[in-house]
Design an enzyme around this catalytic site. Structure first.
Site, PDB file in Angstrom:
ATOM      1  CB  ALA A  63      -0.719  -0.082   1.272  1.00  0.00           C
ATOM      2  CG  HIS A  64      -1.467   4.827   0.353  1.00  0.00           C
ATOM      3  ND1 HIS A  64      -2.052   6.059   0.003  1.00  0.00           N
ATOM      4  CD2 HIS A  64      -1.614   4.095   1.772  1.00  0.00           C
ATOM      5  CE1 HIS A  64      -2.776   5.935   0.695  1.00  0.00           C
ATOM      6  NE2 HIS A  64      -2.887   5.052   2.200  1.00  0.00           N
ATOM      7  CG  ASN A  65       2.640   7.244   2.074  1.00  0.00           C
ATOM      8  OD1 ASN A  65       2.066   7.244   1.071  1.00  0.00           O
ATOM      9  ND2 ASN A  65       3.702   7.483   1.468  1.00  0.00           N
TER      10      ASN A  65
END
Lengths: 355, 355, 355
Positions: free
Chosen positions: A256-258
């Protein structure tokens, strides 16, 4: 794909010590790499796991790769048993590593005929910059401002969006998408269908509906990373999603993001990591394991398959959380009882007080 | 991608109240959106979660978006601390929502240069109908009878099969497949590799073998839906699979045939719903959660990550079923004991009777 | 897509006995297949599961397919109730199987207009061999030495790599990748995005880093296999990964290198099998179930959804391991107690000794 090779050629390329009668060593021809069990007289096999040592006696392999401790046993087999009297033994400190390099050398020989070229059907924007010796397959798309390093191979149907970059020597299998502004380092292998840099899953609630948070960061992949088929690495919301050097990701994984994954960590298929979590270096994440968002996992952590990591882990070690499989009838009884477990504890306490 | 902006431009576009010295407000230039922690003097940051309130004192952000309750603290920071004396405060009732809209505005500015066009390499069947201002990327395929609404963007390598439709303003990232006869509403975003309308998994047993049940329904997606990379929404067997307006689906999700998902429900990555299940509106389904087929889930249900929903849920609330993670050695002992749990309950009963 | 049909046409094609007034049977026109619940006078519906027998009385279907045991009830409905007096009953020993064949017949009629052709935009290497009546969609790539059997359909954007083969009558949906040297049998259906033969996940550790083990085997798919969207079947490391005849795989499934799946086994979506595991024939693997590597599973084993199979299974039967879902508050209490379960067992033992 690969032609027959001789043992002296092999030793010249990859090292190792050969044991066996000199005249027969020269005559041995290797046509394939095989397991001890499947090997025939034209196969080279290896013994890495002591569990399989018993197979040494029965293997038909023309040559066996072993560690020094097993050299005697390996030589003995050729004296007494089924394989041709001249069966060879190749001694090396780490047979599994030797095997890995042998497969690499074998595959490289199979690829050596191919010549770098840009397929005429590919669409390469004039503002994209391609290094020397880049190959671009049929119908690949390389958008404006993209940068492809020397010797990279962009497979058929890949899409490298605007301002994305692919490092030198990296290979993209067919149907890979590298989204705008994302970067992949050198010597990576990205398998079919992988998506690098799709939007992270971010929304703000607004009166029962969801407002999209545009994902303005990127996905940044280091060097020597391998990414499996269909695996998704989302771009960051504000900062970047980062995959450090040497990370190995299997198929159908969700990052997922980050998220930040430390160097040389390996994750097995179908695992997932939720947003902003930081995983250390040299970790191993089992298949279908899932890791919650916004936590930190130390270096050298081993998460068992199918485990849900719900909190930060600060100590190296193995962590597990999975319901043990049972015959369904037994499972049903135990699962039903599990829903009363807390009450059972209270009853146990009450008994303890009484007694 | 996006040029620098000034605070008055921002307020004109998105509203909000600015606090700070007038001359410095005019001088503040915003080059990026950042977290409080990562922000520099050219960043705009936001404080939505009170957990991060302490970061207000130390952030270097040139402007901070806060709720009215935090306005005083935000203004105080600029008086006493590290950021340039002129650091601005932007007050708005819902900073997270403001942030979401700011990202949208920011991304729209980045996209504003692009002009709608049909790439010459795309294959568009003459009988397909394209609205005004539709963009079609390289090598996209739009088959006979397909309908694409005004302003839609069909990415490179997308396939919109015969008689499928894509609504106005919807954007398909590269490599999306919309199968024959399926429809996607307006203003949707479909990420790379998503497959809308592959066959549902339906077979009739026939003397130990499987006879295919052709899937004659479609997948019907509402308006303002976002669908993640590699997510699969199967077509219905007889009736349709339905995704209502405003639903948000993350990556690698499986939606089986004839599932119905209510408006504004959000599902995190790697989750799955088996056939004919009906999920209510405004639900949240955690990552890797799975939902059995042929059940009904009420509105406003929250399923925790990695939970298997094995029966209908008629009451709003949070539902969970996941084995707690532990150090492996502890897990092993507890898991082994778990297989005797039902027997333990009987032993506990026996003791209770005695005592 | 499919035009209206008459009951005599249907009987001529698929068999079965029609009950009802002769004149009205001839007049009944069937425009769609529907569930008993959704059916109207132009629908044909079926009753396979006795659970739905009550719907016989209220269905509006113009014709209902039933087993002999239900024939009387089905005929009665047309005498007394809502549907047109002439509502027909079609009697057949296995209504569900009849329904399956009806859907196949229906879908085949819909496809009958299409003519085999090689789309001019496709790239077919001159050394590829295509059988008679092969269709190749726009932008498909068929590389050197690939072999496509008679009547196969290669969808838009598929990639069949060098020396791979696709059997007669097999259909590949858009965006399928068949990697070099892999083979797919006859009459298979492969859905969008599936990847057949990406590298297995194999690495040798080397001083904290990973050395790639090139995957030199292939993926070999039998006849009459169906493979869902985004499903990955990795190629073998040395030997092959083998999927036997009649296997049905749903979407988003991971099959690792050197797995062997026996004939007519079915696996539901999001399930996964780790390397070198051997699954028997006629097994059913539930959604999101995972199977560890290097084990053997007998024929006729049924693994429940979300179960992790951690050891070999030698006996047919159903196996389960999943934490039962509960309201979150209850789950929290039971999960916390679960971490003390082994200690509870000891306490129970101590009490038993005392009493």
């Amino acid at each position: 794909m690969a032609a027959v090779l001789t043992l002296p050629e092999l030793i010249a390329a990859l090292g190792g010590d050969l044991l066996g009668a000199a005249e027969s060593l020269a005559a041995t021809r290797i046509a394939r790499i095989a397991t001890l069990e499947d090997a025939d007289a034209e196969s080279i096999a290896f013994l890495a796991n002591p569990r399989y040592a018993a197979q040494l006696a029965s293997t038909q392999a023309g040559c066996v790769i072993v560690a020094p401790a097993m050299a005697e046993a390996a030589v003995a087999r050729s004296a007494r048993s089924a394989p041709a009297a001249g069966a060879a033994t190749l001694v090396t400190p780490d047979p599994y590593l030797y095997f890995a390099r042998l497969t690499q050398w074998w595959a490289a020989r199979g690829r050596s005929g191919s010549v770098a070229s840009i397929h005429p059907s590919a669409f390469v924007d004039p503002s994209a910059r391609l290094g020397e010796g880049v190959s671009v397959g049929p119908f690949a798309v390389i958008e404006a401002g993209a940068v492809i390093g020397a010797g990279a191979v962009i497979g058929p149907h890949c899409v490298v969006e605007r301002a994305a970059s692919v490092g030198a020597g990296t290979r993209l299998a067919p149907h890979v998408t590298v989204c705008h502004g994302c970067s992949i380092g050198a010597r990576c292998i990205i398998h079919s269908g992988a998506v690098i840099g799709a939007d992270g899953f971010g929304f703000a609630p607004n009166q029962g509906q969801w407002e999209k948070i545009e994902q303005l960061g990127a996905a940044v992949i280091g060097n020597d990373v391998e990414i499996g088929a269909q695996t998704c690495i989302d771009r960051g919301a504000l900062g970047n999603t980062v995959i450090e050097d040497g990370v190995k990701l299997d198929n159908l994984i969700q990052i997922a993001h980050n998220v930040h994954i430390g160097a040389h960590t390996a994750m097995a298929a179908c695992s997932g990591v939720a947003g902003s979590t930081r995983i250390g270096k040299h970790c191993m994440i089992g298949g279908s394991a899932n890791i919650v968002g916004h936590i930190t996992i130390a270096d050298h952590v081993f998460v068992s398959a199918c485990t849900f990591v719900s909190r930060s882990i600060s100590k190296p070690g193995q962590y597990t959380g999975v319901f043990p499989m049972d015959e369904n009838a037994n499972w049903e009884k135990n699962a039903a009882t599990l829903r009363q477990l807390h009450a059972m504890r209270d009853r146990l306490r009450a008994l303890e007080k009484k007694s």
